[in-house]
Design an enzyme around this catalytic site. Structure first.
Site, mmCIF file in Angstrom:
data_model
loop_
_atom_site.group_PDB
_atom_site.id
_atom_site.type_symbol
_atom_site.label_atom_id
_atom_site.label_comp_id
_atom_site.label_asym_id
_atom_site.label_seq_id
_atom_site.Cartn_x
_atom_site.Cartn_y
_atom_site.Cartn_z
ATOM 1 N N MET A 1 43.990 31.446 44.707
ATOM 2 C CA MET A 1 42.951 31.270 44.734
ATOM 3 C C MET A 1 42.428 31.744 43.258
ATOM 4 S SD MET A 1 39.687 30.817 46.615
ATOM 5 C CE MET A 1 38.219 31.136 45.860
ATOM 6 N N PRO A 2 42.214 31.115 42.444
ATOM 7 C CA PRO A 2 41.586 31.772 41.087
ATOM 8 C C PRO A 2 39.931 31.507 41.191
ATOM 9 C CG PRO A 2 42.373 29.593 40.563
ATOM 10 C CD PRO A 2 42.894 29.765 42.275
#
Length: 133
Positions: A1-2
């Protein structure tokens, strides 16, 4: 999850260019790090060159100009130096292809953290005890 923040400088920065830069970074994350395609969280900001709200110099011999783009990516730790280098290369390639941004003007930083450092909504730490990206 950037989580991605893109700050773009220059008189030609508009919504289309910002969108193209956002797509370039996201596509590079998907291609090089295997981030899920629907895992896109970005803040895209244009800066007016007349006000000069972004600062840069020619550090390490890289001749930057008003087309500068700062990309800050926060993501969970665990990528190898090789994966990170591939990501930087691909972001620069796609920023040029999608937005016409010269690769020398693409400045990227990564900040890594742990699963407990994320809440994706509802006041929960969804990644605690999870093996997700």
């Amino acid at each position: 999850m950037p989580f991605v923040r893109i700050d773009a400088h220059g008189g030609d920065t508009d919504d289309d260019r910002l969108d193209a830069l956002g797509r370039a970074v996201h596509d590079a994350l998907v291609e090089t790090l295997g981030i899920p395609r629907d895992d896109r969280f970005q803040v895209l900001t244009a800066h007016d060159a007349a006000r000069g709200t972004l600062r840069y110099d020619d550090y390490l011999g890289v001749r930057r100009d008003e087309g500068i783009v700062f990309v800050a990516i926060t993501l969970r730790a665990g990528r190898t130096p090789g994966q990170k280098q591939a990501l930087y290369r691909r972001i620069a390639q796609l920023a040029e292809e999608y937005a016409g941004t010269d690769p020398r003007n693409v400045f990227v930083t990564l900040a890594e953290n742990t699963s407990a450092d994320w809440s994706l909504g509802n006041g929960l730490a969804q990644y605690v005890g999870s093996g997700s990206c």
